[in-house]
Design a protein around this motif. Structure first.
Motif, PDB file in Angstrom:
ATOM      1  N   LEU A  47      41.905 -10.806  41.302  1.00  0.00           N
ATOM      2  CA  LEU A  47      40.904 -10.815  40.247  1.00  0.00           C
ATOM      3  C   LEU A  47      39.483 -10.931  40.778  1.00  0.00           C
ATOM      4  N   ASP A  48      39.252 -11.796  41.753  1.00  0.00           N
ATOM      5  CA  ASP A  48      37.893 -11.975  42.264  1.00  0.00           C
ATOM      6  C   ASP A  48      37.377 -10.697  42.924  1.00  0.00           C
ATOM      7  N   GLU A  49      38.257  -9.979  43.624  1.00  0.00           N
ATOM      8  CA  GLU A  49      37.832  -8.746  44.277  1.00  0.00           C
ATOM      9  C   GLU A  49      37.633  -7.615  43.266  1.00  0.00           C
ATOM     10  N   ILE A  50      38.514  -7.537  42.277  1.00  0.00           N
ATOM     11  CA  ILE A  50      38.360  -6.504  41.251  1.00  0.00           C
ATOM     12  C   ILE A  50      37.040  -6.675  40.528  1.00  0.00           C
ATOM     13  N   GLY A  51      36.606  -7.917  40.327  1.00  0.00           N
ATOM     14  CA  GLY A  51      35.328  -8.180  39.680  1.00  0.00           C
ATOM     15  C   GLY A  51      34.138  -7.648  40.460  1.00  0.00           C
TER      16      GLY A  51
END
Length: 207
Positions: free
Chosen positions: A110-114
């Motif tokens: 999730l943090d990278e997709i953001g």
């Protein structure tokens, strides 16, 4: 020169997407270079651009594929609240926490997709909402849109709980957190979904 047919190319692309999805969840998007991704699929670097325009293209495809698989797992549960409870308990399990490569793409990425470009975010949004809406159907079969935001909020709680449990060095505390997360998620799912305020409309709340 050996020429392969369309079916072979599609099967190869599919293999790249599946192996990339697992590596992304295990090592992260930034931590997974094209060489490693292609090696996982049993291919050379040179074959990459025959299937994808860029690494971003592969990331978007892998994220969408992972969410389709997650949706299939969610819909495999019994079509009622008991099925949702089973899904929650499976999601917040020790086995899921300890095997990120085989688990939820949201908790792993999730943090990278953001931080990814819009095409990746769009692939994630479309895939996630399909998962959420299927779960909402289990909760309110006659009116699943009413349960979408409630389900999305509970899913966010589950993702955060799993991420934090993975980060804790204290194994006993990490296990206790999963148990508390199950309790919290099921309590929220049992509650009546509140009305959400939207532009031009105020929510009415019972007093």
């Amino acid at each position: 020169m050996v020429r392969y047919g369309k079916e072979h190319k599609q099967a190869t692309r599919r293999r790249i997407i599946q192996t990339a999805g697992r590596r992304f969840k295990r090592d992260g998007i930034d931590g997974s270079g094209i060489a490693a991704l292609m090696a996982d699929a049993g291919l050379t670097n040179g074959a990459f651009y025959g299937h994808f325009a860029s690494k971003e293209d592969l990331v978007a495809s892998a994220v969408a594929d992972q969410l389709r698989e997650q949706r299939a797992n969610a819909t495999a549960q019994t079509p009622d609240r008991a099925g949702v409870e089973q899904y929650v308990r499976s999601y917040l399990s020790v086995a899921h926490r300890d095997n990120p490569g085989d688990g939820c793409p949201s908790a792993a990425l999730l943090d990278e997709i953001g931080r990814c470009p819009d095409p990746v975010k769009q692939a994630y949004t479309d895939g996630l909402l399909a998962v959420i809406d299927d779960i909402a159907t289990h909760l309110t079969r006659n009116d699943p849109p009413s349960a979408r935001m409630q389900t999305l909020s509970v899913f966010a709680l589950m993702v955060g709980t799993l991420q934090l449990s993975r980060a804790l060095a204290d194994r006993q505390l990490a296990d206790q957190l999963l148990e508390q997360g199950i309790h919290n998620a099921l309590a929220l799912l049992a509650a009546e979904p509140p009305e959400i305020e939207t532009p031009g409309r105020r929510a009415t709340r019972a007093i």
